[in-house]
Write an enzyme that holds these catalytic residues in place. Structure first.
Site, PDB file in Angstrom:
ATOM      1  N   CYS A 113       0.821  -1.224   0.000  1.00  0.00           N
ATOM      2  CA  CYS A 113       0.000   0.000   0.000  1.00  0.00           C
ATOM      3  C   CYS A 113       0.852   1.271   0.000  1.00  0.00           C
ATOM      4  O   CYS A 113       0.373   2.334  -0.379  1.00  0.00           O
ATOM      5  CB  CYS A 113      -0.949   0.006   1.188  1.00  0.00           C
ATOM      6  SG  CYS A 113      -2.128  -1.347   1.119  1.00  0.00           S
ATOM      7  N   HIS A 250      -3.192   7.537   2.329  1.00  0.00           N
ATOM      8  CA  HIS A 250      -3.608   6.227   1.833  1.00  0.00           C
ATOM      9  C   HIS A 250      -5.033   5.970   2.313  1.00  0.00           C
ATOM     10  O   HIS A 250      -5.383   6.263   3.457  1.00  0.00           O
ATOM     11  CB  HIS A 250      -2.658   5.156   2.357  1.00  0.00           C
ATOM     12  CG  HIS A 250      -3.111   3.760   2.055  1.00  0.00           C
ATOM     13  ND1 HIS A 250      -3.533   3.378   0.793  1.00  0.00           N
ATOM     14  CD2 HIS A 250      -3.216   2.659   2.843  1.00  0.00           C
ATOM     15  CE1 HIS A 250      -3.872   2.103   0.832  1.00  0.00           C
ATOM     16  NE2 HIS A 250      -3.702   1.643   2.063  1.00  0.00           N
ATOM     17  N   ASN A 280     -10.079   0.243  -0.479  1.00  0.00           N
ATOM     18  CA  ASN A 280      -8.621   0.287  -0.398  1.00  0.00           C
ATOM     19  C   ASN A 280      -8.049  -0.278  -1.700  1.00  0.00           C
ATOM     20  O   ASN A 280      -8.153  -1.473  -1.952  1.00  0.00           O
ATOM     21  CB  ASN A 280      -8.168  -0.534   0.819  1.00  0.00           C
ATOM     22  CG  ASN A 280      -6.659  -0.524   1.010  1.00  0.00           C
ATOM     23  OD1 ASN A 280      -5.920  -0.085   0.144  1.00  0.00           O
ATOM     24  ND2 ASN A 280      -6.221  -1.027   2.151  1.00  0.00           N
TER      25      ASN A 280
HETATM   26  O1  UT7 Z   1      -3.898  -0.905   3.461  1.00  0.00           O
HETATM   27  C1  UT7 Z   1      -3.106  -1.659   4.311  1.00  0.00           C
HETATM   28  C2  UT7 Z   1      -3.356  -1.305   5.698  1.00  0.00           C
HETATM   29  N1  UT7 Z   1      -4.568  -1.948   6.159  1.00  0.00           N
HETATM   30  C3  UT7 Z   1      -5.307  -1.320   7.028  1.00  0.00           C
HETATM   31  O2  UT7 Z   1      -5.034  -0.198   7.354  1.00  0.00           O
HETATM   32  C4  UT7 Z   1      -6.469  -2.063   7.663  1.00  0.00           C
HETATM   33  C5  UT7 Z   1      -6.441  -1.812   9.138  1.00  0.00           C
HETATM   34  N2  UT7 Z   1      -7.518  -2.434   9.859  1.00  0.00           N
HETATM   35  C6  UT7 Z   1      -8.803  -2.058   9.739  1.00  0.00           C
HETATM   36  O3  UT7 Z   1      -9.125  -1.196   8.944  1.00  0.00           O
HETATM   37  C7  UT7 Z   1      -9.813  -2.660  10.669  1.00  0.00           C
HETATM   38  O4  UT7 Z   1      -9.156  -3.405  11.679  1.00  0.00           O
HETATM   39  C8  UT7 Z   1     -10.865  -3.559   9.961  1.00  0.00           C
HETATM   40  C9  UT7 Z   1     -11.786  -2.703   9.147  1.00  0.00           C
HETATM   41  C10 UT7 Z   1     -10.144  -4.575   9.089  1.00  0.00           C
HETATM   42  C11 UT7 Z   1     -11.707  -4.290  10.999  1.00  0.00           C
HETATM   43  O5  UT7 Z   1     -12.323  -3.382  11.903  1.00  0.00           O
HETATM   44  P1  UT7 Z   1     -12.253  -3.630  13.486  1.00  0.00           P
HETATM   45  O6  UT7 Z   1     -13.034  -2.582  14.121  1.00  0.00           O
HETATM   46  O7  UT7 Z   1     -10.790  -3.757  13.838  1.00  0.00           O
HETATM   47  O8  UT7 Z   1     -13.023  -4.996  13.621  1.00  0.00           O
HETATM   48  P2  UT7 Z   1     -12.499  -6.409  14.179  1.00  0.00           P
HETATM   49  O9  UT7 Z   1     -11.512  -7.006  13.241  1.00  0.00           O
HETATM   50  O10 UT7 Z   1     -12.100  -6.209  15.591  1.00  0.00           O
HETATM   51  O11 UT7 Z   1     -13.848  -7.254  14.100  1.00  0.00           O
HETATM   52  C12 UT7 Z   1     -14.989  -6.926  14.887  1.00  0.00           C
HETATM   53  C13 UT7 Z   1     -16.066  -7.943  14.606  1.00  0.00           C
HETATM   54  C14 UT7 Z   1     -15.604  -9.391  14.699  1.00  0.00           C
HETATM   55  O12 UT7 Z   1     -16.614 -10.125  15.319  1.00  0.00           O
HETATM   56  P3  UT7 Z   1     -16.497 -10.536  16.878  1.00  0.00           P
HETATM   57  O13 UT7 Z   1     -15.231 -11.335  16.974  1.00  0.00           O
HETATM   58  O14 UT7 Z   1     -16.419  -9.237  17.622  1.00  0.00           O
HETATM   59  O15 UT7 Z   1     -17.744 -11.315  17.104  1.00  0.00           O
HETATM   60  C15 UT7 Z   1     -15.493  -9.817  13.260  1.00  0.00           C
HETATM   61  O16 UT7 Z   1     -15.700 -11.208  13.086  1.00  0.00           O
HETATM   62  O17 UT7 Z   1     -16.568  -7.776  13.272  1.00  0.00           O
HETATM   63  C16 UT7 Z   1     -16.596  -9.048  12.608  1.00  0.00           C
HETATM   64  N3  UT7 Z   1     -16.383  -8.826  11.178  1.00  0.00           N
HETATM   65  C17 UT7 Z   1     -17.388  -8.551  10.326  1.00  0.00           C
HETATM   66  N4  UT7 Z   1     -18.720  -8.413  10.489  1.00  0.00           N
HETATM   67  C18 UT7 Z   1     -19.446  -8.098   9.408  1.00  0.00           C
HETATM   68  C19 UT7 Z   1     -15.218  -8.847  10.491  1.00  0.00           C
HETATM   69  N5  UT7 Z   1     -15.441  -8.575   9.191  1.00  0.00           N
HETATM   70  C20 UT7 Z   1     -16.780  -8.377   9.061  1.00  0.00           C
HETATM   71  C21 UT7 Z   1     -17.605  -8.061   7.970  1.00  0.00           C
HETATM   72  N6  UT7 Z   1     -18.937  -7.919   8.197  1.00  0.00           N
HETATM   73  N7  UT7 Z   1     -17.120  -7.865   6.720  1.00  0.00           N
END
Ligand code: UT7
Length: 323
Positions: A113, A250, A280
């Site tokens: 990225c 980004h 992204n």
């Molecule tokens: O470009 C390269 C750099 N990459 C980034 O900058 C990405 C950085 N990370 C992020 O943007 C975020 O961490 C995400 C958007 C990927 C995830 O957001 P989050 O607030 O960190 O969510 P999480 O991973 O802690 O997941 C929260 C919940 C989980 O469920 P439980 O374990 O709390 O029951 C996931 O299973 O959301 C669930 N979940 C979803 N639910 C609905 C994960 N993906 C999805 C989805 N739809 N697509």
């Protein structure tokens, strides 16, 4: 002294628009979750006949048109991509050929990225070192081809596309009043590999592999790394955040963009946000955002613009330039 001045910018998006609601039919997700956690509302995905090379070529042609130049005027192409058409030759060389160029030189740059920020910095060094006079710097990706479409935690986040700028070596006086690239800082740290990587490769599995990400872990590091490298860039240029006209980060997650801008003291109205429209797009995200903000009249000649990116590796970096 020589400065690398932006002469033109262009972009290209694939034809297939995919809204969040469309993804709810593929994995268990919702428009509400995606918007709330990331700010993404839609993304464009490549069809079979669209590739990193075809998108990169279209963006390059748009940037050349905007600059009033032709491929004959270019002597360097740096393509930032992690999704090349082939393992080799470099997709940059394929784009060079598609542009009808049989002069100059072209190569790919792989910093995931952060690729476009690394590519701008690299092209700037080549121009200032006298190895080239005008460079096409392209970010082009087809991440849809390396996504695991059964993994909702990653497949909803990414999109395909390409953006490009033309950089030209021009004489400057050596102050930050000059147009062109004024300061840059690049970083990498391979100890974070497992947090964001592709689980296949030429020398290991002989497969292309799929993107794997521990999103929460990447998120935890992102804001600190981004603000640290930007502060180093401000220090090099001896400027403060309030002197900026535009912040073009980004586009991975609106929450990361907002938190970084807040920590740096950059006002919301100076932040260019396109993650809602494109998702992204990895190395294409910064030049795509640049092209949107130039086309709608926000970024104008003489504006002080800060580019930033962070991604797999980890790699991260920032470029300060006067448009
Ligand atoms: O470009 C390269 C750099 N990459 C980034 O900058 C990405 C950085 N990370 C992020 O943007 C975020 O961490 C995400 C958007 C990927 C995830 O957001 P989050 O607030 O960190 O969510 P999480 O991973 O802690 O997941 C929260 C919940 C989980 O469920 P439980 O374990 O709390 O029951 C996931 O299973 O959301 C669930 N979940 C979803 N639910 C609905 C994960 N993906 C999805 C989805 N739809 N697509």
């Amino acid at each position: 002294m020589i400065r690398s001045v932006v002469r033109g910018v262009g972009a290209s998006l694939p034809s297939r628009l995919v809204k969040n609601a469309d993804l709810a039919g593929i994995v268990e997700t919702s428009d509400e979750w995606i918007v709330q956690r990331t700010g993404i509302r839609q993304r464009y995905l490549a069809s079979h006949d669209e590739t990193t090379a075809s998108l990169g070529e279209a963006a390059a042609r748009a940037a050349l048109d905007h600059a009033g130049l032709t491929p004959a005027d270019i002597d360097l192409i740096v393509l930032a991509t992690s999704t090349p058409n082939n393992t080799f030759p470099a997709t940059a060389v394929e784009i060079q050929n598609r542009l009808g160029m049989h002069h100059g030189f072209a190569f790919d740059m792989q910093a995931v990225c952060s690729g476009f920020v690394f590519a701008v910095t690299t092209a700037d060094a080549y121009l200032r070192g006298g190895l080239a006079k005008r460079a096409l710097v392209i970010g082009a990706e087809t991440f849809s081809r390396i996504l695991d479409w059964s993994d909702r935690s990653t497949c909803v986040l990414f999109g395909d596309g390409a953006g490009a700028i033309v950089l030209e070596a021009q004489e400057g006086i050596g102050t930050i009043a000059d147009r062109g690239v004024l300061a840059a800082s690049l970083r990498s740290d391979g100890s974070h590999k497992e947090k964001l990587y592709v689980d296949g490769g030429v020398s290991t599995t002989q497969t292309v592999g799929h993107l794997r990400m521990e999103g929460r872990e990447v998120f935890k590091h992102a804001v600190g790394m981004i603000t640290d490298v930007i502060e180093a860039t401000f220090g090099e240029a001896k400027i403060t955040a309030d002197e900026l006209d535009w912040f073009v980060p980004h586009q991975a997650n609106k929450r990361i963009i907002d938190a970084s801008a807040r920590k740096l003291g950059i006002a919301d109205e100076k932040v260019v946000v396109t993650v809602d429209q494109h998702g992204n797009t990895s190395a294409a995200s910064v030049p795509l955002a640049l092209s949107v903000a130039v086309a709608d009249g926000r970024i104008k000649k003489g504006d002080l613009v800060l580019l930033e990116a962070m991604g797999g590796g980890f790699t991260w970096g920032a470029v300060l330039l006067r448009w």
